[in-house]
Design an enzyme around this catalytic site. Sequence first.
Site, short mmCIF file in Angstrom:
data_model
loop_
_atom_site.label_atom_id
_atom_site.label_comp_id
_atom_site.label_asym_id
_atom_site.label_seq_id
_atom_site.Cartn_x
_atom_site.Cartn_y
_atom_site.Cartn_z
N LYS A 186 -16.59 102.39 -104.56
CA LYS A 186 -15.63 103.41 -105.15
C LYS A 186 -16.16 104.09 -106.37
O LYS A 186 -15.97 104.28 -107.55
CB LYS A 186 -14.37 102.36 -105.83
N ASP A 242 -14.51 90.71 -100.28
CA ASP A 242 -13.75 89.61 -99.97
C ASP A 242 -12.36 90.17 -99.16
O ASP A 242 -12.09 89.74 -98.29
CB ASP A 242 -12.95 89.25 -101.26
N ASP A 246 -11.68 89.98 -94.87
CA ASP A 246 -10.64 89.48 -94.12
C ASP A 246 -9.86 90.50 -93.02
O ASP A 246 -9.33 90.35 -91.88
CB ASP A 246 -9.52 89.24 -95.08
C1 IPM Z 1 -13.46 84.00 -99.51
C2 IPM Z 1 -12.47 83.38 -100.29
C3 IPM Z 1 -12.75 83.11 -101.84
C4 IPM Z 1 -13.24 84.26 -102.29
C5 IPM Z 1 -11.67 82.16 -102.65
C6 IPM Z 1 -11.32 81.06 -101.86
C7 IPM Z 1 -12.36 82.07 -103.75
O1 IPM Z 1 -11.23 84.27 -100.37
O2 IPM Z 1 -14.66 83.17 -99.39
O3 IPM Z 1 -13.53 85.02 -99.06
O4 IPM Z 1 -12.36 85.12 -102.97
O5 IPM Z 1 -14.15 84.60 -102.33
MG MG Z 2 -11.53 86.01 -98.82
#
Ligand code: IPM
Ligand code: MG
Length: 353
Positions: A186, A242, A246
């Site tokens: 960013k 992170d 996802d």
């Molecule tokens: C991940 C999870 C972790 C993170 C959490 C559980 C602390 O979301 O491994 O992506 O934020 O890294």
């Molecule tokens: Mg995560």
Amino acid sequence: MNIAILPGDGIGPEIVAQALKVLQCLDEDFNIETALVGGAAYEASGHPLPDATLALAKKADAILFGAVGDWKYDSLDRALRPEQAILGLRKQLALFANFRPALLYPELAGASSLKPEIVSGLDILIIRELSGDVYFGQPRGIRILPDGQRQGFDTMHYSESEVRRIAHIAFGAARKRGSKLTSVDKANVLETSQLWRDVMIDVSKEYKDVALSHMYVDNAAMQLVKAPKSFDVIVTGNLFGDILSDEAAMLTGSIGMLPSASLDANSKGLYEPSHGSAPDIAGQGVANPLATILSVAMMLRFSLGKPEQADRVEAAVKKVLAQHYRTVDIATPGCIQVNTQQMGEAVVAALAH
Ligand code: IPM
Ligand code: MG
């Protein structure tokens, strides 16, 4: 070879049990030890990462980790919350390089929330820096302002050496694949990102065969759902990684399919599914164990020096999908719906043939 098994909370123990079955049927001479971690360890000993668990993880060659966390711990002091276990392991074992491959198995094209033509053939690798950034930056806290209201604050920072070492990992990985690296930052707003970008450009001079490009994280989030196949390898910081990992997971049909490897500088690693502990479905036997089983494959390849066994495990997963076995998260019309244990057994059976 010593392997530490840390099942954790929620669906962690269920999925790890299946991955362990797979590991044990490989007929290798692994020394396997199990310990409590997360909420389970807090219940038993008052701390999410007890000394004994940390010591076991330190002496192991590789760690298989399930998941930690449950809403019931949300009101605990942060230092005692289950998440501190995984964050503590990453920091204390210097696991700075997190590999999250997002691979779409052709059989699951219909399970993705995106149209099959957008995701079919998807094969991207997200490399997330895992031991720095706003996750660990100090100072942080909640303070009282002069006007009496509270203010929450965190500190984002990356040192040059932290960026440099993840850059080398990412360029090295890109070189072994499609030689295309997208660095996500960013830099239009954040100083941390400007330094990140400058260092990426500097390191790229040593990897002339890899095409480096830069993308702002908001645009990367958009491109991941618009044209995900335009990516090969993505390298990014802890927080952006992170979030984007996802998002990338969903492209593959289910976050239940995504393994991960978190490596130190010597290829010692912690292997865990990219998903969480899913307390809402814990104990029901419906969780998908494939991300954890695929994490075992990554462990065999990266830390245990057994690439042919890794290939076997991945081939077995492909086979069960081709046989139409599906847990509920990846169920499609006409499939054979199975529970967590049956999926584990199907992979073991596929390995035997
Ligand atoms: C991940 C999870 C972790 C993170 C959490 C559980 C602390 O979301 O491994 O992506 O934020 O890294
Ligand atoms: Mg995560």
